[in-house]
Structure formats: C-alpha cells, structure tokens
Design an enzyme around this catalytic site. Structure first.
Site, PDB file in Angstrom:
ATOM      1  N   LYS A  14    -117.381   8.474 -34.411  1.00 17.48           N
ATOM      2  CA  LYS A  14    -117.434   7.170 -35.088  1.00 17.48           C
ATOM      3  C   LYS A  14    -118.874   6.752 -35.358  1.00 17.48           C
ATOM      4  O   LYS A  14    -119.207   6.322 -36.457  1.00 17.48           O
ATOM      5  CB  LYS A  14    -116.781   6.075 -34.221  1.00 17.48           C
ATOM      6  CG  LYS A  14    -115.346   6.317 -33.854  1.00 17.48           C
ATOM      7  CD  LYS A  14    -114.770   5.162 -33.040  1.00 17.48           C
ATOM      8  CE  LYS A  14    -115.407   4.910 -31.697  1.00 17.48           C
ATOM      9  NZ  LYS A  14    -115.179   5.973 -30.689  1.00 17.48           N
ATOM     10  N   ARG A  89    -111.294  -2.592 -28.796  1.00 19.31           N
ATOM     11  CA  ARG A  89    -110.865  -1.487 -27.941  1.00 19.31           C
ATOM     12  C   ARG A  89    -109.645  -1.855 -27.116  1.00 19.31           C
ATOM     13  O   ARG A  89    -109.178  -1.030 -26.331  1.00 19.31           O
ATOM     14  CB  ARG A  89    -111.998  -1.132 -26.992  1.00 19.31           C
ATOM     15  CG  ARG A  89    -112.678   0.191 -27.368  1.00 19.31           C
ATOM     16  CD  ARG A  89    -113.941   0.230 -26.595  1.00 19.31           C
ATOM     17  NE  ARG A  89    -114.396   1.490 -26.171  1.00 19.31           N
ATOM     18  CZ  ARG A  89    -115.544   2.033 -26.623  1.00 19.31           C
ATOM     19  NH1 ARG A  89    -116.212   1.461 -27.584  1.00 19.31           N
ATOM     20  NH2 ARG A  89    -115.974   3.141 -26.114  1.00 19.31           N
ATOM     21  N   ARG A 128    -123.555  16.076 -25.710  1.00 18.89           N
ATOM     22  CA  ARG A 128    -124.346  15.086 -26.446  1.00 18.89           C
ATOM     23  C   ARG A 128    -125.683  14.801 -25.757  1.00 18.89           C
ATOM     24  O   ARG A 128    -125.768  14.670 -24.543  1.00 18.89           O
ATOM     25  CB  ARG A 128    -123.558  13.780 -26.556  1.00 18.89           C
ATOM     26  CG  ARG A 128    -124.357  12.646 -27.187  1.00 18.89           C
ATOM     27  CD  ARG A 128    -123.480  11.581 -27.735  1.00 18.89           C
ATOM     28  NE  ARG A 128    -122.695  10.896 -26.719  1.00 18.89           N
ATOM     29  CZ  ARG A 128    -121.748   9.999 -27.000  1.00 18.89           C
ATOM     30  NH1 ARG A 128    -121.482   9.698 -28.261  1.00 18.89           N
ATOM     31  NH2 ARG A 128    -121.061   9.407 -26.039  1.00 18.89           N
ATOM     32  N   ARG A 161    -126.525  10.553 -21.689  1.00 14.29           N
ATOM     33  CA  ARG A 161    -126.024   9.245 -21.249  1.00 14.29           C
ATOM     34  C   ARG A 161    -125.336   9.391 -19.901  1.00 14.29           C
ATOM     35  O   ARG A 161    -124.616  10.369 -19.682  1.00 14.29           O
ATOM     36  CB  ARG A 161    -125.022   8.701 -22.281  1.00 14.29           C
ATOM     37  CG  ARG A 161    -125.690   8.030 -23.455  1.00 14.29           C
ATOM     38  CD  ARG A 161    -124.726   7.679 -24.560  1.00 14.29           C
ATOM     39  NE  ARG A 161    -123.448   7.083 -24.143  1.00 14.29           N
ATOM     40  CZ  ARG A 161    -122.534   6.630 -25.008  1.00 14.29           C
ATOM     41  NH1 ARG A 161    -122.756   6.709 -26.316  1.00 14.29           N
ATOM     42  NH2 ARG A 161    -121.410   6.116 -24.580  1.00 14.29           N
ATOM     43  N   ARG A 172    -113.203   7.877 -19.214  1.00 13.46           N
ATOM     44  CA  ARG A 172    -113.272   7.182 -20.510  1.00 13.46           C
ATOM     45  C   ARG A 172    -112.097   7.573 -21.408  1.00 13.46           C
ATOM     46  O   ARG A 172    -111.557   6.744 -22.136  1.00 13.46           O
ATOM     47  CB  ARG A 172    -114.605   7.494 -21.215  1.00 13.46           C
ATOM     48  CG  ARG A 172    -115.775   6.797 -20.543  1.00 13.46           C
ATOM     49  CD  ARG A 172    -117.089   7.393 -20.950  1.00 13.46           C
ATOM     50  NE  ARG A 172    -117.422   7.142 -22.335  1.00 13.46           N
ATOM     51  CZ  ARG A 172    -118.278   7.893 -23.035  1.00 13.46           C
ATOM     52  NH1 ARG A 172    -118.853   8.944 -22.477  1.00 13.46           N
ATOM     53  NH2 ARG A 172    -118.546   7.593 -24.271  1.00 13.46           N
TER      54      ARG A 172
HETATM   55  P1  AMP Z   1    -119.459   3.610 -26.665  1.00 14.27           P
HETATM   56  O1  AMP Z   1    -120.901   3.797 -26.945  1.00 14.27           O
HETATM   57  O2  AMP Z   1    -118.719   2.971 -27.803  1.00 14.27           O
HETATM   58  O3  AMP Z   1    -118.786   4.855 -26.158  1.00 14.27           O
HETATM   59  O4  AMP Z   1    -119.378   2.543 -25.466  1.00 14.27           O
HETATM   60  C1  AMP Z   1    -119.962   2.811 -24.211  1.00 14.27           C
HETATM   61  C2  AMP Z   1    -119.379   1.871 -23.162  1.00 14.27           C
HETATM   62  O5  AMP Z   1    -119.655   0.508 -23.513  1.00 14.27           O
HETATM   63  C3  AMP Z   1    -117.872   1.929 -22.986  1.00 14.27           C
HETATM   64  O6  AMP Z   1    -117.440   2.994 -22.143  1.00 14.27           O
HETATM   65  C4  AMP Z   1    -117.591   0.550 -22.408  1.00 14.27           C
HETATM   66  O7  AMP Z   1    -117.940   0.495 -21.035  1.00 14.27           O
HETATM   67  C5  AMP Z   1    -118.556  -0.334 -23.161  1.00 14.27           C
HETATM   68  N1  AMP Z   1    -117.955  -0.854 -24.411  1.00 14.27           N
HETATM   69  C6  AMP Z   1    -118.324  -0.580 -25.691  1.00 14.27           C
HETATM   70  N2  AMP Z   1    -117.544  -1.234 -26.563  1.00 14.27           N
HETATM   71  C7  AMP Z   1    -116.657  -1.948 -25.829  1.00 14.27           C
HETATM   72  C8  AMP Z   1    -115.570  -2.813 -26.140  1.00 14.27           C
HETATM   73  N3  AMP Z   1    -115.229  -3.089 -27.414  1.00 14.27           N
HETATM   74  N4  AMP Z   1    -114.881  -3.355 -25.106  1.00 14.27           N
HETATM   75  C9  AMP Z   1    -115.202  -3.121 -23.820  1.00 14.27           C
HETATM   76  N5  AMP Z   1    -116.198  -2.292 -23.455  1.00 14.27           N
HETATM   77  C10 AMP Z   1    -116.927  -1.717 -24.442  1.00 14.27           C
END
Ligand code: AMP
Length: 229
Positions: A14, A89, A128, A161, A172
C-alpha cells in the site's frame, strides 16, 4: 476528485503504491503508520502512547488514530483528494471516518483492496529495510540497495522496523485478519470496493491500479479477482 482508501494486509504494498500515486495525482498520501512512527521518533505524547502497541504489532486505540485523521483531512492540501494508507483498520474507525466526511459534505470515492498471498507478505515484511533519513523502502530480496545497508537515494543508513521481526509480523497478520479484514465486506456492501492483484513487479501493479482508478472502477479485466478470495 479522488478520495481513496488503500486496504490490504501489512506488506501488501500500500505504502509504495500510494507514494507514486500521490505524486502523479498531486494529492497527499496519509499514512497513519508514518504519522505514528514520526511521533514515536519525536517522543511526543502521542508517540509515547502509541509505542507499546506498535512494538507488539497491535493496533493503537481507535480514538487516537481517529483524532489524527480528522485533523489531517481537514487540512487545505486535502481539498482535491487524498489517499488513506493504513486507515481505517477497524470497523469503528471506518464508521467514524464516514461521520467525519458526512460532516464535511464529502465521501470516499473508491476503496482499493490489494490482494497478496500470505507467504509473499511474510517475505516482503521480513526483507523490508527502510532509510532512517528519507524513509525510502528497500527489500533485501526483491529490491536490494546497491550498497549493503545504505540508501541509494540519500546515503542514509537502512534499518529494519522493530515491528518487522518475525514474531511481530505473525501478530500483525493475525490482527489484520481479525480486525481489518471485516472492512472488505463493509466497503463491498457500500459498493465502493475494488480489488487489485498486488503481486509482481511494482510497475505492473501500478498500471493495474491506475486502470482500476481511471476506469472509474470498471471491474472487467485482469485487475479484478473474484471477491471473497
Ligand atoms: P503500518 O506502517 O501501516 O504497518 O502501521 C504500523 C503500526 O502503526 C501498526 O501495526 C499499528 O500499531 C499502528 N497503526 C497504523 N495505522 C493504524 C490504524 N489505522 N489504527 C490503529 N493502529 C494503527
């Protein structure tokens, strides 16, 4: 007007697709993950609240991310559209988004679900690497930097990360299946859902994506795969 949501599991691509689309359409990419990571780095109150959830691969509480998004989409640069990358989410987040947009007299035009098999997701996430300085993404298998550990765009150091470790990746993905996947039905029922096969070369995926968006979501052709798969 392009107000688009990118759905899909962690590692579905994404973020990288949103980055390119944002340049071409000149609309902002709004990544709650990026906003939260920046807050953690800056050690703000938000960052301190979010960190323990993120490190474990759990979702940050709905009210926290809803607040972030509400403020962000009210900004001037979102007037001509935006790409939501990683939000909503959960179903409550999607409902809250609807009511924020209703209040603004606007709505989401399209929701794109990136379909990627689980084995590929694990490989992408564990391989990654991200640049500490400019945020560019690499993958040690499919898109390695020319010089090990160094960003070829800015020379910054590449890191993994903390939530891309193997155990956290599994957590996740579980969180995705339990809490985020129900959004596929939520948006399908609203007639807003379109699927893009997220495997293959970046450029191939990107042209599938553009065909779906620019065809106004015409779902005939090779970009569409049966719903529910
Ligand atoms: P991402 O970079 O989108 O994979 O997000 C990394 C982490 O940020 C996730 O595993 C969540 O802990 C938190 N996070 C990101 N977006 C959301 C969301 N919309 N709702 C809740 N937690 C989020």
């Amino acid at each position: 007007m392009k107000r688009i949501i990118f759905l899909g599991a962690p590692g579905a691509g994404k973020g990288t697709q949103a980055e390119r689309l944002s340049e071409i359409y000149d609309i902002p990419q709004i990544s709650t993950g990026d906003i939260l990571r920046q807050a953690v780095k800056d050690e703000t109150l938000l960052g301190k609240k979010a960190r323990s959830y993120m490190d474990k691969g759990n979702l940050v509480p709905d009210e926290v991310v809803i607040g972030i998004i509400e403020e962000r989409i009210n900004s001037e640069d979102c007037e001509n559209g935006f790409i939501l990358d990683g939000f909503p989410r959960t179903v409550p987040q999607a409902e809250a988004l609807d009511s924020v947009l209703d209040g603004m007299g606007i709505q989401i035009d399209m929701v794109i679900d990136f379909k990627v098999p689980e084995d590929d997701l694990i490989k992408r996430l564990s391989g990654r690497r991200v640049c500490r300085l400019c945020g560019a993404n690499y993958n040690i298998w499919s898109n390695p930097p020319k010089k090990d550990g160094t960003c070829q765009k800015c020379g910054g150091e590449l890191y993994q990360r903390t939530d891309d470790s193997e155990d956290t990746i599994r957590d996740r993905l579980n969180v995705y299946h339990l809490q985020t996947e129900p959004l596929i039905k939520f948006y399908r029922d609203k007639g807003r859902l379109f699927s893009v096969v997220g495997t293959g070369h970046f450029d191939v995926i990107f042209s599938r994506l553009r065909r779906v968006i620019e065809g106004g979501g015409d779902t005939h052709g090779d970009t569409e795969i049966p719903r529910g798969n």
